[in-house]
Structure formats: C-alpha cells, structure tokens
Scaffold this motif. Sequence first.
Motif, PDB file in Angstrom:
ATOM      1  N   GLY A  43       0.806  -1.212   0.000  1.00  0.00           N
ATOM      2  CA  GLY A  43       0.000   0.000   0.000  1.00  0.00           C
ATOM      3  C   GLY A  43       0.838   1.259   0.000  1.00  0.00           C
ATOM      4  N   HIS A  44       2.053   1.159   0.538  1.00  0.00           N
ATOM      5  CA  HIS A  44       2.974   2.305   0.631  1.00  0.00           C
ATOM      6  C   HIS A  44       4.368   1.717   0.701  1.00  0.00           C
ATOM      7  CE1 HIS A  44       4.415   6.009   3.167  1.00  0.00           C
ATOM      8  NE2 HIS A  44       4.612   6.227   1.870  1.00  0.00           N
ATOM      9  N   TYR A  45       5.157   1.942  -0.339  1.00  0.00           N
ATOM     10  CA  TYR A  45       6.432   1.240  -0.463  1.00  0.00           C
ATOM     11  C   TYR A  45       7.498   1.857   0.440  1.00  0.00           C
ATOM     12  CZ  TYR A  45       4.525  -1.665  -4.095  1.00  0.00           C
ATOM     13  OH  TYR A  45       3.762  -2.596  -4.767  1.00  0.00           O
ATOM     14  N   SER A  46       8.139   0.975   1.217  1.00  0.00           N
ATOM     15  CA  SER A  46       8.997   1.431   2.304  1.00  0.00           C
ATOM     16  C   SER A  46      10.336   1.977   1.841  1.00  0.00           C
ATOM     17  CB  SER A  46       9.245   0.281   3.295  1.00  0.00           C
ATOM     18  OG  SER A  46       9.902  -0.796   2.655  1.00  0.00           O
ATOM     19  N   MET A  47      10.784   1.657   0.649  1.00  0.00           N
ATOM     20  CA  MET A  47      12.052   2.201   0.160  1.00  0.00           C
ATOM     21  C   MET A  47      11.868   3.522  -0.569  1.00  0.00           C
ATOM     22  SD  MET A  47      14.788   0.609   0.974  1.00  0.00           S
ATOM     23  CE  MET A  47      15.241  -0.953   1.741  1.00  0.00           C
ATOM     24  N   ASP A  48      10.744   3.669  -1.266  1.00  0.00           N
ATOM     25  CA  ASP A  48      10.550   4.843  -2.117  1.00  0.00           C
ATOM     26  C   ASP A  48       9.468   5.806  -1.650  1.00  0.00           C
ATOM     27  OD1 ASP A  48      12.443   4.310  -4.385  1.00  0.00           O
ATOM     28  OD2 ASP A  48      11.299   2.465  -4.443  1.00  0.00           O
ATOM     29  N   GLY A  49       8.560   5.344  -0.795  1.00  0.00           N
ATOM     30  CA  GLY A  49       7.520   6.241  -0.296  1.00  0.00           C
ATOM     31  C   GLY A  49       6.442   6.555  -1.309  1.00  0.00           C
ATOM     32  N   ASP A  50       6.251   5.679  -2.311  1.00  0.00           N
ATOM     33  CA  ASP A  50       5.189   5.893  -3.283  1.00  0.00           C
ATOM     34  C   ASP A  50       4.095   4.851  -3.080  1.00  0.00           C
ATOM     35  OD1 ASP A  50       6.812   3.807  -4.096  1.00  0.00           O
ATOM     36  OD2 ASP A  50       6.616   4.244  -6.232  1.00  0.00           O
ATOM     37  N   VAL A  51       2.980   5.007  -3.815  1.00  0.00           N
ATOM     38  CA  VAL A  51       1.820   4.122  -3.640  1.00  0.00           C
ATOM     39  C   VAL A  51       1.336   3.643  -5.002  1.00  0.00           C
ATOM     40  CG1 VAL A  51       1.122   5.322  -1.533  1.00  0.00           C
ATOM     41  CG2 VAL A  51       0.139   6.004  -3.712  1.00  0.00           C
ATOM     42  N   PRO A  52       0.692   2.460  -5.042  1.00  0.00           N
ATOM     43  CA  PRO A  52       0.150   1.962  -6.307  1.00  0.00           C
ATOM     44  C   PRO A  52      -1.240   2.522  -6.578  1.00  0.00           C
ATOM     45  CG  PRO A  52      -0.235   0.358  -4.604  1.00  0.00           C
ATOM     46  CD  PRO A  52       0.502   1.502  -3.939  1.00  0.00           C
ATOM     47  N   ASP A  53      -1.716   2.304  -7.794  1.00  0.00           N
ATOM     48  CA  ASP A  53      -3.097   2.606  -8.161  1.00  0.00           C
ATOM     49  C   ASP A  53      -3.916   1.378  -7.785  1.00  0.00           C
ATOM     50  OD1 ASP A  53      -5.551   2.988  -9.378  1.00  0.00           O
ATOM     51  OD2 ASP A  53      -4.720   3.875 -11.192  1.00  0.00           O
ATOM     52  N   LEU A  54      -4.531   1.403  -6.611  1.00  0.00           N
ATOM     53  CA  LEU A  54      -5.193   0.214  -6.086  1.00  0.00           C
ATOM     54  C   LEU A  54      -6.326  -0.257  -6.978  1.00  0.00           C
ATOM     55  CD1 LEU A  54      -5.466  -1.887  -3.850  1.00  0.00           C
ATOM     56  CD2 LEU A  54      -6.894  -0.262  -2.584  1.00  0.00           C
ATOM     57  N   ALA A  55      -7.124   0.668  -7.501  1.00  0.00           N
ATOM     58  CA  ALA A  55      -8.265   0.275  -8.337  1.00  0.00           C
ATOM     59  C   ALA A  55      -7.805  -0.499  -9.566  1.00  0.00           C
ATOM     60  CB  ALA A  55      -9.061   1.507  -8.757  1.00  0.00           C
ATOM     61  N   ARG A  56      -6.660  -0.120 -10.147  1.00  0.00           N
ATOM     62  CA  ARG A  56      -6.137  -0.836 -11.316  1.00  0.00           C
ATOM     63  C   ARG A  56      -5.797  -2.280 -10.957  1.00  0.00           C
ATOM     64  NH1 ARG A  56      -3.441   1.907 -15.395  1.00  0.00           N
ATOM     65  NH2 ARG A  56      -3.155  -0.188 -16.280  1.00  0.00           N
ATOM     66  N   PHE A  57      -5.223  -2.470  -9.780  1.00  0.00           N
ATOM     67  CA  PHE A  57      -4.849  -3.831  -9.393  1.00  0.00           C
ATOM     68  C   PHE A  57      -6.059  -4.650  -8.972  1.00  0.00           C
ATOM     69  CE2 PHE A  57      -0.698  -1.829  -9.305  1.00  0.00           C
ATOM     70  CZ  PHE A  57       0.079  -2.808  -9.905  1.00  0.00           C
ATOM     71  N   VAL A  58      -7.073  -3.995  -8.415  1.00  0.00           N
ATOM     72  CA  VAL A  58      -8.331  -4.698  -8.132  1.00  0.00           C
ATOM     73  C   VAL A  58      -8.931  -5.224  -9.434  1.00  0.00           C
ATOM     74  CG1 VAL A  58     -10.727  -4.371  -7.417  1.00  0.00           C
ATOM     75  CG2 VAL A  58      -8.870  -3.494  -5.975  1.00  0.00           C
ATOM     76  N   ALA A  59      -9.000  -4.351 -10.443  1.00  0.00           N
ATOM     77  CA  ALA A  59      -9.571  -4.749 -11.731  1.00  0.00           C
ATOM     78  C   ALA A  59      -8.755  -5.874 -12.370  1.00  0.00           C
ATOM     79  CB  ALA A  59      -9.636  -3.540 -12.661  1.00  0.00           C
ATOM     80  N   LEU A  60      -7.439  -5.779 -12.249  1.00  0.00           N
ATOM     81  CA  LEU A  60      -6.558  -6.806 -12.804  1.00  0.00           C
ATOM     82  C   LEU A  60      -6.827  -8.167 -12.154  1.00  0.00           C
ATOM     83  CD1 LEU A  60      -3.966  -7.511 -14.473  1.00  0.00           C
ATOM     84  CD2 LEU A  60      -2.661  -6.842 -12.448  1.00  0.00           C
ATOM     85  N   ALA A  61      -6.909  -8.175 -10.832  1.00  0.00           N
ATOM     86  CA  ALA A  61      -7.140  -9.432 -10.121  1.00  0.00           C
ATOM     87  C   ALA A  61      -8.494 -10.040 -10.486  1.00  0.00           C
ATOM     88  CB  ALA A  61      -7.044  -9.199  -8.619  1.00  0.00           C
ATOM     89  N   ARG A  62      -9.528  -9.208 -10.586  1.00  0.00           N
ATOM     90  CA  ARG A  62     -10.851  -9.729 -10.929  1.00  0.00           C
ATOM     91  C   ARG A  62     -10.867 -10.287 -12.358  1.00  0.00           C
ATOM     92  NH1 ARG A  62     -10.962  -8.475  -6.301  1.00  0.00           N
ATOM     93  NH2 ARG A  62      -9.988 -10.527  -6.427  1.00  0.00           N
ATOM     94  N   LYS A  63     -10.221  -9.579 -13.275  1.00  0.00           N
ATOM     95  CA  LYS A  63     -10.255  -9.985 -14.681  1.00  0.00           C
ATOM     96  C   LYS A  63      -9.620 -11.351 -14.881  1.00  0.00           C
ATOM     97  CE  LYS A  63      -8.780  -8.393 -19.279  1.00  0.00           C
ATOM     98  NZ  LYS A  63      -8.133  -7.280 -20.026  1.00  0.00           N
ATOM     99  N   TYR A  64      -8.582 -11.645 -14.104  1.00  0.00           N
ATOM    100  CA  TYR A  64      -7.842 -12.891 -14.305  1.00  0.00           C
ATOM    101  C   TYR A  64      -8.056 -13.892 -13.165  1.00  0.00           C
ATOM    102  CZ  TYR A  64      -5.657 -10.414 -18.140  1.00  0.00           C
ATOM    103  OH  TYR A  64      -5.442  -9.723 -19.312  1.00  0.00           O
TER     104      TYR A  64
END
Length: 437
Positions: A223-244
């Motif tokens: 949810g929050h990357y510990s080396m870089d301090g950035d975050v993913p687009d969660l909705a995109r990964f939700v859609a990806l997981a559902r699609k496959y």
Amino acid sequence: MSNFGLSASAKLALLQRLSRRRDGAPEATPAADAPRLGRDDFADLPNGREMGMIKDAVAVLGLPNPFFRAHEGRAGAETTIGDRRVLNFSSYDYLGLNGDPRVAEAAKAAIDRYGVSPSASRLVSGERPVHAALERDLAALYGTEACLTFVSGHATNVTVIGNLLGARDLILHDAAIHNSCVEGARLSGARRIAFPHNDAEAAERELAAARARHGRALVLIEGHYSMDGDVPDLARFVALARKYDAWLMVDEAHSLGVLGARGHGIAEAQGVDPADVDIWMGTLSKTLSACGGYICGRAGLIQYLQYAAPGFVYSVGMAPALAAAAREALAIMRAEPERVARLNANARLFLTLAREAGFDTGLSEGHAIVPVILGSSVAATRLSASLFEAGMNVQPIVFPAVPEKSARLRFFLGAEHTEAQIRTAVAMLAATRGRAR
C-alpha cells in the motif's frame, strides 16, 4: 597490508565491482584442491565474502558502523544515542503513539492480568481475550469478516503466502515488494513473476501470458512502499485481479495510520471499497506501537490460517501486553485523526524542502517516507556519518538492499516532528552534502 592482502585503493575498487554485481550472479567455483569448508567457516556462506569486503572498506574509510546504534530511551522525533541527544529520522513510530501514556498503561494492565507471555501457542492454551478483541477491532477497520494476528510481521507474510499457494500456482508481485513477501513466495514453491515497480500495464501483460497455465494466482503489492515512499493505483490492481481470477493481497505495513484522512490506509486514500481486496496484511510495529502482524479478510481465509498456517499454529501467541498496546494505539488513531494530518503535513514539507535544495527524492509522494538518493553506498554511508556527527540520526540504505546506483538515506517522518526540526534537518543535509563524495 589488510587481512585481504589489498591496498586501500584496491579494496575500494573491489567494493565497487562487487556492488555492481547483479542478483543471482554465479559464485566462483572453488578449485578442485581447495580445502573443504569446516563447521566454523561462516564467512563462506552466500554473501559472506561481500559483507566482509564492505566492512573492511568502511573501516579503511574511517567511517563508524551506522547500524545497531543503541538508543538509550524512547526513539521519537529526538533520541539519545550514547550521551548525545540527536534529531531522529530512523523510527517508524508514525503517529507518535509509542510514548503515549495511554498505550503504556494498556500494556501494563495486560501484564498485571495475563503476565508477560501467553506461554503457549494460541491453538493449545495461549489464547487470551485481548487477542480476539484486537482482531475484532482490526477487522472492523477494514470492514472484513475476520482477522488473525501473528507474533511477527515478517513471519506473517512468510507463513501466509508460503502456505496459501503451491507448486502449481502463480504469484505475481511488484519488483519492489518486501523481503518477507519474497521469502513467502519462495517457500510456497509457486512460480514467481516480478513486474516493474508500480507498472500495472506490465503486470497485466505478465498475468495474461501466464494465468492459464497455473491453478491459483496471487497478485501481491504494497500500500505504501517502504524504500521509495510511493503508492500503487489500487483500483487498477483490483480490476486486474478480478479480470484474471486472482487473489489480491495488499501489504499495509507502512500505510496504516499514514494514508487516508483517518489513517485507514490506501483504500480510504483512493476511495476503493476494502472488500475488493481479498487479503489485507499489516504490521503492529509501526503506527500501532507494538510488534506482530495481521491478516484481515473473509472468514474462510482466517479459519484456514488458524488451523493451517505454521507460523500461527506452531508459534507462541502474541504477548498480551503487545496486543493490548496495539489495540489502544488503534483506538487513539481512530479518535485523533489530526495526528495523521500532522504526519502528512510534515512529510510534504520535508519533501518540498529537500527537492528545493536539489536533492533527489525519487518517487516519494510525501506521506511518511522520503529517500534522499545519493548514487553510491560509500556516499550514503559517509553522509550518514557526517549527519550523525552534526546531531542527526538517519540510516543509509546501501547495496545489496538497493542497487548501488540508488543507495540512499531514508527519512521516516512522524507526527511528532516539528516544522523547526524538519527545516533544520534539510539545512543540515545541504551543509554536509559535500562530504558524501
């Protein structure tokens, strides 16, 4: 002559060559007449020689070891190391709850009632009411049916990932995922595919190409990357997981208490329904000022883990004092969202000032983690030492934890830091940057 038989310049040159080695580079094959290793040859373990060379090179440079510094008391926005009071940016007590008297009193009361240890695995006779109470509170936070806590955050990922999937399955994970997730994936025996950091399009290409050849599939992100301090687009990964037809697991170790107006994590911050994530993982050692990990999800998942995850079944239960402390910290976080606002304001200020001063802060979005990327392990170690001498504790992150070209200082911001401390820190960085070369 050093114990490696090299001059100082030769040792530094060798260190640079070692640091450029790619992960997975083959070890040199010993000669046929090489002596057989005995039981005391721990230096010959994988990476042992590299670790020894780095240690030797640091000694040649006259730099102190920046690791294992002993704090003489609580490490907050300031800390005492040895006999010196210094600014501190190396602790992830994000909301300043580790020193809150309410958290301490909850822990003390639990010790008085239950003792220091549960003295058994929870499955056998280590169950205490405070365990279930904490799990109910965490499940309510995520809106999930159930939750299970473990004695270690690292062990949570290892035992859960390692036992949910098997040799016929697939794990697709961000290339920057935490070591605990990587170790769990290795343990599982599943096929592992890493996609470029935060690249959902690349992740979909990989999953589309591999999904049909495997049984279960798990998409694994933070949810929050510990080396870089950035975050993913969660909705995109939700859609990806559902699609496959894959499970989606999100490691919230550094996002609980940090992301979202109330600190509820990435789902709150991005307006995603938490129910769209199959497995929520988090740790109790950061915002919640305790120690351990948790999994939140559907009741069937939690029941399976209660009886099948070796890191739960065969491990002693969490110390009652830690469960009580985490529960109280969670309650304070929910009651005092201004702490979350202060934390994020502090991180944004540090990020802005560092960039204005010309520092490379990488991908950080200014939530709680801001790297200052310096480009070499020697530079990062030198600058860390100079800053410590000047009165600031911040750790270098060096090869092999990160590629040599991205060695850095990693600043953890907290709600307790003041504006004056943040401005002082960046000014100290600017004043000492020349010593990193």
